[in-house]
Structures are given as C-alpha cells and as structure tokens.
Design a protein around this motif. Sequence first.
Motif, PDB file in Angstrom:
ATOM      1  N   VAL A  82       0.951  -1.092   0.131  1.00  0.00           N
ATOM      2  CA  VAL A  82       0.052   0.054   0.034  1.00  0.00           C
ATOM      3  C   VAL A  82       0.930   1.251   0.212  1.00  0.00           C
ATOM      4  CG1 VAL A  82      -1.739   1.121   1.158  1.00  0.00           C
ATOM      5  CG2 VAL A  82      -1.739  -1.184   1.330  1.00  0.00           C
ATOM      6  N   VAL A  83       0.683   2.241  -0.964  1.00  0.00           N
ATOM      7  CA  VAL A  83       1.332   3.381  -1.014  1.00  0.00           C
ATOM      8  C   VAL A  83       0.472   4.502  -0.200  1.00  0.00           C
ATOM      9  CG1 VAL A  83       2.094   5.268  -2.496  1.00  0.00           C
ATOM     10  CG2 VAL A  83       2.260   2.971  -3.173  1.00  0.00           C
ATOM     11  N   GLY A  84       1.537   4.981   0.950  1.00  0.00           N
ATOM     12  CA  GLY A  84       0.603   6.117   1.479  1.00  0.00           C
ATOM     13  C   GLY A  84       1.365   7.567   1.270  1.00  0.00           C
ATOM     14  N   THR A  85       0.423   8.491   1.143  1.00  0.00           N
ATOM     15  CA  THR A  85       1.014   9.836   0.762  1.00  0.00           C
ATOM     16  C   THR A  85       0.176  10.773   1.801  1.00  0.00           C
ATOM     17  OG1 THR A  85       1.088   9.264  -1.588  1.00  0.00           O
ATOM     18  CG2 THR A  85       1.099  11.602  -1.077  1.00  0.00           C
ATOM     19  N   PRO A  86       1.058  11.632   2.542  1.00  0.00           N
ATOM     20  CA  PRO A  86       0.222  12.593   3.213  1.00  0.00           C
ATOM     21  C   PRO A  86      -0.234  13.549   2.584  1.00  0.00           C
ATOM     22  CG  PRO A  86       2.830  12.205   4.197  1.00  0.00           C
ATOM     23  CD  PRO A  86       2.550  11.486   2.508  1.00  0.00           C
ATOM     24  N   VAL A  87      -1.343  13.998   3.043  1.00  0.00           N
ATOM     25  CA  VAL A  87      -2.197  15.202   2.666  1.00  0.00           C
ATOM     26  C   VAL A  87      -2.240  16.405   3.450  1.00  0.00           C
ATOM     27  CG1 VAL A  87      -4.477  15.739   1.449  1.00  0.00           C
ATOM     28  CG2 VAL A  87      -3.647  13.146   1.536  1.00  0.00           C
ATOM     29  N   LYS A  88      -1.845  17.543   3.234  1.00  0.00           N
ATOM     30  CA  LYS A  88      -2.088  18.858   3.671  1.00  0.00           C
ATOM     31  C   LYS A  88      -3.544  19.244   3.488  1.00  0.00           C
ATOM     32  CE  LYS A  88      -0.378  23.670   4.054  1.00  0.00           C
ATOM     33  NZ  LYS A  88       0.714  24.361   3.599  1.00  0.00           N
ATOM     34  N   VAL A  89      -4.120  19.632   4.484  1.00  0.00           N
ATOM     35  CA  VAL A  89      -5.689  20.039   4.059  1.00  0.00           C
ATOM     36  C   VAL A  89      -5.827  21.654   4.934  1.00  0.00           C
ATOM     37  CG1 VAL A  89      -8.190  19.518   4.690  1.00  0.00           C
ATOM     38  CG2 VAL A  89      -6.542  17.580   4.363  1.00  0.00           C
ATOM     39  N   THR A  90      -6.411  22.219   3.881  1.00  0.00           N
ATOM     40  CA  THR A  90      -6.459  23.956   4.288  1.00  0.00           C
ATOM     41  C   THR A  90      -7.991  24.139   4.378  1.00  0.00           C
ATOM     42  OG1 THR A  90      -4.602  24.411   3.305  1.00  0.00           O
ATOM     43  CG2 THR A  90      -5.929  25.913   3.616  1.00  0.00           C
ATOM     44  N   LEU A  91      -8.500  24.624   5.329  1.00  0.00           N
ATOM     45  CA  LEU A  91     -10.026  24.872   5.344  1.00  0.00           C
ATOM     46  C   LEU A  91     -10.168  26.440   4.517  1.00  0.00           C
ATOM     47  CD1 LEU A  91     -10.479  24.364   9.105  1.00  0.00           C
ATOM     48  CD2 LEU A  91     -10.893  22.793   7.356  1.00  0.00           C
TER      49      LEU A  91
END
Length: 361
Positions: A82-91
């Motif tokens: 499984v490939v995991g990629t962090p995600v930056k979330v901006t409101l």
Amino acid sequence: MIKKLNFSRILLMASFFVLFALSCKKELANENPLEEAKNYYLNLTANAKTSLKSNKETTQNVTTDFLWNKSRLFKFSDEKEVVGTPVKVTLSNGKEAPGSYLLLVYKKGNEFNSLIIYNAKNDYFNGVVCNSDIEAAFMVGQKNKEIKSFTKNTDDVVSKVSKGKTMVRDGSPPVCIDWYWTTYAYDDWGNIIEIISEVYLYTTCTEEDGGGGGGVDPIDPDDELNCSTANQEADASTASQNISSSIETSSADTRTKTYKWKFLENAFGLWNYTSTERGTHKKVGAEWRWEKLEHVIHGRNGTVLVASITVSDVVFEPTVGIYNAGATLYFNFDSSFICKGVPGGISFSTNVNSPVWNIDY
C-alpha cells in the motif's frame, strides 16, 4: 568476407542488447509502485474536488495538497503493498486543518483502489509510522468507507468516532455532527457527475445547538493549542531506570531495602510512572543473600492538565537469585482526551523488565 561477416554479427548483437536494455528499462519503470499510485490518483481526480460533508447537510470546501515527495510503501501482514501519501488540508478560512490525513492507494486484483485515513495527532503520518500502524488504520478506514448513509438522528448521545470507540456525554444531549471526506467528479460546466469516494472521518460535538446551520467548521483551528497539549500529554513509552535504593529495616541477620524505579515515561518529560519494591535479604554465614522481592506501590509523577491517563491491572512477577533479583511488571496503559468532540489518545498492554538489583546495591 570473414571480417564483413563478423562485423554484421556484431551489429546484430549490439541491436539485440539495446532492445533488451530498453525493454528492461520500460518494465522497471512500470513497476514503480509510488509512481503508479500517483498516476492512478491524479487520473482519477483530474476533474474532481474534495469537501468535508456532514450529516447536517453542511459542506466545508477544502484545498488538498498531496505530498507526493513524502510517499512511502507499506507492506501489510497479508503481503498487500500500500502506498501512503500525506495530505495537507486547508480549510475555507485559509487555516490548515489540525490532525493528519493520509491517502492510501492499493491494488485489489488488477484494479487500483484508494482510501483516505485520519488521525487526530498533528503531523502523525510524517513521523516514524510502522506497517502495523498503517494496517490498523487501513482496517478502520475500510469500515468507515462502508458508512455511506447520512443518519438524521444527529442528537444521539452515543456517536460514531474514527477511533472505533463511542463517546458519551452526561447531562443534556450534545449536538454531534459526522464528517465525511467526499470527492466529487465534475463535468466541464461544473455539474456534479458522481461521488468518487466518501469516507467517514470523525465526529464533532457541541453542548447545544447554536442554530447556525451552514458554514460550520469541522475543526476550530483556535483550539489547536489545547489539542497539541493533549497530544503531548497522552504520549507514553516504557522505561527501566533505577531511581534509588534505601535500607528500611536492619538486624543482625535480616534486612529489608526499598527499590524505586521508573517503568513508564512521557516523551516530552511531562510525567512518569514509578514503582517501589521491597527486597528482603538474609545473612548466611558472613554474606548477605536475597530471600524475596515484593511490590509495594506504583504511581504517577508530574502534572497532566488536559488528557486522562491511567495505569491499571498491574501484575508483579519477581525473579530472585542468590545475589541478584529483578522483576517483570505487566500493566495496561490508557490515555484519552477530546478535542472539539474528536477523541484521541493511545491504549496498550505491555510488560517491562525492572533493573537487576545486586545484593550490595
């Protein structure tokens, strides 16, 4: 004639090796799982937008930045890669959403699949996270992905949480909102064609309904300081460190000593747990020897302001020799807190070997 024939053969062999090398290079390029995962997801979401959608029929538009340069390959116990990629979330207010998001891309047969998982700890997925941690979160995420119907009974005292526990509030029933990571596909005119994916993330609760309706932030960034403090307080790791020893009673042929040691500590130095044992020594001829080792008391040192921390079910198993003694301490640890209605913390059962105490220590 012979020279001409040899030269032709050389050209033929050279052409063969060039073609072979190119085919191998192409094959290796196609077997790059990180690149394959990125290409799959970019193609899937080429005409898509992401929102945090609630069962209160409110939507919070967010901006997502997939940190492809931080992608990692995880291998699960069933050999699944499984490939995991962090995600930056901006409101929508321009502030970064607290907590951590991770995109997982994996294959089921010959088909690619994707999943978003969430953790209440900031920067959690950018730290050192092992395969088993991601596999456990993946299993929870798969279950959350199955929660697709939005219930209208949002004032239930018992509410779903991404940690897999239930949250119960005493007194007046809180207003709880379930939040879903929803990815929509759009056409060229901005109309929604389909929902690509929809995954339950977490639940936020307030004591009473403010009556505001739309525009509700799923997470209030102003509370990030308290959430950060709670996350730090909730952290724990085992230890085995001598603190002190002292004579308790003494006679001509018998003596008792107390031994104090640290068996659990907070990584940020906010608190620790210590255990105190009593050792009984007996004099045989001219030398002291161990007779028994008993557990006296254990407790926490330090201040905990936000999180709830407990050590329970402590079992003490001593090992006593002639000149040395020690023990194995078994216990359960649980830390928990609620940040804007989202539970966090860790729980585990473990054991720690004490220091080995020599008869003369």
